[in-house]
Design a protein around this motif. Structure first.
Motif, mmCIF file in Angstrom:
data_model
loop_
_atom_site.group_PDB
_atom_site.id
_atom_site.type_symbol
_atom_site.label_atom_id
_atom_site.label_comp_id
_atom_site.label_asym_id
_atom_site.label_seq_id
_atom_site.Cartn_x
_atom_site.Cartn_y
_atom_site.Cartn_z
ATOM 1 N N ILE A 152 -62.823 38.558 90.676
ATOM 2 C CA ILE A 152 -62.968 37.166 91.101
ATOM 3 C C ILE A 152 -61.605 36.503 91.082
ATOM 4 C CG2 ILE A 152 -64.010 34.921 90.591
ATOM 5 C CD1 ILE A 152 -66.182 36.522 89.008
ATOM 6 N N VAL A 153 -61.264 35.821 92.160
ATOM 7 C CA VAL A 153 -60.079 34.968 92.221
ATOM 8 C C VAL A 153 -60.581 33.551 92.488
ATOM 9 C CG1 VAL A 153 -57.883 34.487 93.342
ATOM 10 C CG2 VAL A 153 -58.695 36.855 93.147
ATOM 11 N N VAL A 154 -60.365 32.630 91.552
ATOM 12 C CA VAL A 154 -60.915 31.285 91.685
ATOM 13 C C VAL A 154 -59.816 30.239 91.514
ATOM 14 C CG1 VAL A 154 -61.616 31.338 89.236
ATOM 15 C CG2 VAL A 154 -62.581 29.612 90.773
ATOM 16 N N SER A 155 -59.831 29.246 92.386
ATOM 17 C CA SER A 155 -59.007 28.054 92.239
ATOM 18 C C SER A 155 -59.949 26.862 92.102
ATOM 19 C CB SER A 155 -58.096 27.856 93.455
ATOM 20 O OG SER A 155 -57.174 28.915 93.569
ATOM 21 N N THR A 156 -59.771 26.069 91.060
ATOM 22 C CA THR A 156 -60.661 24.935 90.826
ATOM 23 C C THR A 156 -59.987 23.629 91.219
ATOM 24 O OG1 THR A 156 -59.966 24.431 88.554
ATOM 25 C CG2 THR A 156 -61.611 26.186 88.846
ATOM 26 N N TYR A 157 -60.839 22.661 91.557
ATOM 27 C CA TYR A 157 -60.401 21.299 91.886
ATOM 28 C C TYR A 157 -61.264 20.382 91.027
ATOM 29 C CZ TYR A 157 -58.802 24.094 95.828
ATOM 30 O OH TYR A 157 -58.232 25.074 96.600
ATOM 31 N N GLN A 158 -60.769 20.065 89.820
ATOM 32 C CA GLN A 158 -61.599 19.475 88.782
ATOM 33 C C GLN A 158 -61.370 17.968 88.659
ATOM 34 O OE1 GLN A 158 -60.957 23.494 86.193
ATOM 35 N NE2 GLN A 158 -61.802 21.767 85.054
ATOM 36 N N SER A 159 -62.479 17.236 88.604
ATOM 37 C CA SER A 159 -62.425 15.778 88.550
ATOM 38 C C SER A 159 -61.922 15.285 87.198
ATOM 39 C CB SER A 159 -63.807 15.203 88.830
ATOM 40 O OG SER A 159 -64.717 15.573 87.810
ATOM 41 N N ARG A 236 -56.355 19.691 88.295
ATOM 42 C CA ARG A 236 -56.966 18.368 88.179
ATOM 43 C C ARG A 236 -56.685 17.590 89.453
ATOM 44 N NH1 ARG A 236 -60.576 17.756 84.525
ATOM 45 N NH2 ARG A 236 -59.208 18.099 82.739
ATOM 46 N N VAL A 237 -57.737 16.978 90.019
ATOM 47 C CA VAL A 237 -57.607 16.254 91.283
ATOM 48 C C VAL A 237 -58.093 14.816 91.109
ATOM 49 C CG1 VAL A 237 -57.845 18.351 92.662
ATOM 50 C CG2 VAL A 237 -59.888 17.022 92.084
ATOM 51 N N PRO A 238 -57.660 13.896 91.984
ATOM 52 C CA PRO A 238 -58.011 12.475 91.841
ATOM 53 C C PRO A 238 -59.418 12.166 92.345
ATOM 54 C CG PRO A 238 -56.533 12.743 93.681
ATOM 55 C CD PRO A 238 -56.632 14.083 93.030
ATOM 56 N N VAL A 239 -60.407 12.761 91.691
ATOM 57 C CA VAL A 239 -61.822 12.552 91.973
ATOM 58 C C VAL A 239 -62.476 12.155 90.657
ATOM 59 C CG1 VAL A 239 -63.964 13.725 92.631
ATOM 60 C CG2 VAL A 239 -61.839 14.222 93.861
ATOM 61 N N PHE A 240 -63.407 11.200 90.682
ATOM 62 C CA PHE A 240 -63.996 10.724 89.429
ATOM 63 C C PHE A 240 -65.022 11.709 88.859
ATOM 64 C CE2 PHE A 240 -62.421 6.587 90.947
ATOM 65 C CZ PHE A 240 -61.759 6.174 89.796
ATOM 66 N N ILE A 241 -65.945 12.202 89.679
ATOM 67 C CA ILE A 241 -67.009 13.080 89.189
ATOM 68 C C ILE A 241 -67.225 14.205 90.192
ATOM 69 C CG2 ILE A 241 -69.477 13.269 88.643
ATOM 70 C CD1 ILE A 241 -69.389 10.370 87.689
ATOM 71 N N GLY A 242 -67.376 15.420 89.676
ATOM 72 C CA GLY A 242 -67.679 16.579 90.518
ATOM 73 C C GLY A 242 -66.521 17.551 90.585
ATOM 74 N N HIS A 243 -66.795 18.788 90.209
ATOM 75 C CA HIS A 243 -65.799 19.858 90.299
ATOM 76 C C HIS A 243 -66.077 20.720 91.530
ATOM 77 C CE1 HIS A 243 -64.447 18.619 86.500
ATOM 78 N NE2 HIS A 243 -64.746 19.658 85.749
ATOM 79 N N ALA A 244 -65.020 21.149 92.184
ATOM 80 C CA ALA A 244 -65.126 22.060 93.319
ATOM 81 C C ALA A 244 -64.326 23.318 93.018
ATOM 82 C CB ALA A 244 -64.623 21.396 94.601
ATOM 83 N N GLU A 245 -64.755 24.432 93.631
ATOM 84 C CA GLU A 245 -64.079 25.704 93.409
ATOM 85 C C GLU A 245 -64.022 26.501 94.703
ATOM 86 O OE1 GLU A 245 -65.781 26.252 88.836
ATOM 87 O OE2 GLU A 245 -66.594 27.477 90.466
ATOM 88 N N SER A 246 -62.856 27.063 94.957
ATOM 89 C CA SER A 246 -62.702 28.045 96.023
ATOM 90 C C SER A 246 -62.701 29.410 95.360
ATOM 91 C CB SER A 246 -61.395 27.813 96.780
ATOM 92 O OG SER A 246 -61.156 28.843 97.708
ATOM 93 N N VAL A 247 -63.716 30.224 95.687
ATOM 94 C CA VAL A 247 -63.925 31.483 94.967
ATOM 95 C C VAL A 247 -63.868 32.655 95.946
ATOM 96 C CG1 VAL A 247 -65.433 32.762 93.418
ATOM 97 C CG2 VAL A 247 -65.389 30.261 93.317
ATOM 98 N N ASN A 248 -62.992 33.599 95.643
ATOM 99 C CA ASN A 248 -62.891 34.848 96.402
ATOM 100 C C ASN A 248 -63.437 35.965 95.525
ATOM 101 O OD1 ASN A 248 -61.003 37.464 96.896
ATOM 102 N ND2 ASN A 248 -61.458 36.424 98.823
#
Length: 339
Positions: A152-159, A236-248
């Protein structure tokens, strides 16, 4: 007959969400206690639409006679009080990272490894995984069952809510300061978060990995399969709620995007929205306040044998924390603590 449930860290983002989720899912309670530090004494929190709870001092609370504690007060506080509650006969479901990798503490995601919960009797403590790990393994479990995951290769975009109320306040205050041309103050994050992204969550380790990245790697192995290799970059991204992930994902056996989509649609806790058109995917704004793990952008990766790419989004305060803890409590009540 219901259960007596204590919520530790009841004044924090996750603690309040735990109380909300308990009420929304009609968890059978005879009594609910809201616990926090003595600094919060005198404040009140909501339990459902009608009930208001007075916050009690965690340090003075007697856990004898209480059945379940949902705990999210920070690692140091959990390290001190979770064993005390457990020794008093109260099963602790802990949301901090303190107990997750201890071999005699089960690390549980109900849709993925519910059988692991049986091990709670060893210490009367159950660990809730990291928010980013939870949503990823929920989405990957049906695919692992189908074709066996190798890597698994994952990049997260966390609120910023993952950093607590202080993180949310800092994003709001910095954004406002930029618009009115005031100085931008950094307190919670080491770089400006407004209109920026920060590839640094938790502390750095000797090999350059952050502890958040390390958590995703080791927790995935413990929950899903120790043979899987994982590499992560957490942002960490400028979002208040909700995490996103790009997963390979690289699999042992061939798997098509169509097969993966079908398996995901049939799996519990997952909603697939993948229309391959404008707006045909889910972003953190749309997932806030919802329980499912949303999966979009399902496509084959032709740069590697048996590869897929996925876009995974979830509300980090709900499925990433409070909801998963309450689901564990439901499993306990249904299978182990029946009254």
């Amino acid at each position: 007959m219901g259960y007596k449930v204590a919520v530790i860290g009841a004044t924090g983002n996750v603690g309040r969400e735990m109380l909300t989720t308990l009420a929304e899912r009609n968890f059978p309670v005879d009594a609910v206690a809201a616990l926090a530090s003595e600094n919060s004494i005198g404040t009140q929190v909501s339990f459902g639409e009608k009930d208001i709870l007075d916050v009690q001092d965690l340090a003075r609370f007697d856990f004898r006679g209480w059945d379940i504690a949902l705990s999210s007060p920070g690692g140091k506080v959990s390290a001190q009080y979770a064993p005390k509650a457990a020794a008093a006969g109260c099963v602790v479901i802990d949301n901090t990272s303190h107990f997750r990798m201890e071999p005699d503490v089960p690390l549980v995601v109900p849709e993925v490894n519910p059988e692991a919960l049986a091990g709670y009797t060893k210490r009367n403590i159950v660990a809730n995984p990291n928010c980013s790990t939870i949503q990823m393994v929920v989405a990957l479990k049906p695919l692992h069952d189908l074709a066996r995951i190798k890597r698994i290769v994952v990049s997260t975009y966390q609120s910023v809510s993952g950093a607590g109320r202080d993180g949310m306040d800092e994003l709001f205050n910095q954004t406002r300061a930029i618009y009115v041309n005031d100085p931008v103050e950094k307190r919670k994050f080491d770089k400006q978060i407004a209109f920026n992204v920060i590839p640094h969550i938790d502390s750095f380790m000797e090999d350059g990995t952050t502890r958040e990245e390390w958590k995703m790697m080791v927790e995935t192995k413990k929950i899903l399969d120790p043979r899987i290799t994982v590499t992560a970059t957490c942002v960490r991204v400028p979002v208040f709620i909700g995490h996103a992930e790009s997963v390979n994902v690289e699999f042992e056996r061939p798997i098509t995007a169509e097969e993966a989509t079908e398996a995901l649609r049939e799996a519990p806790g997952i909603t697939v929205i993948d229309h391959r058109a404008d707006e045909g995917f889910v972003t953190p704004v749309e997932c806030a306040g919802d329980d499912p793990v949303f999966v979009s952008r399902i496509r084959e990766d032709f740069s590697v044998e048996n590869g897929l790419n996925l876009w995974i989004v979830a509300d980090n305060l709900r499925k990433g924390a409070a909801l998963n803890a309450v689901q564990i409590a439901e499993l306990l009540a249904g299978n182990y603590l029946r009254k």
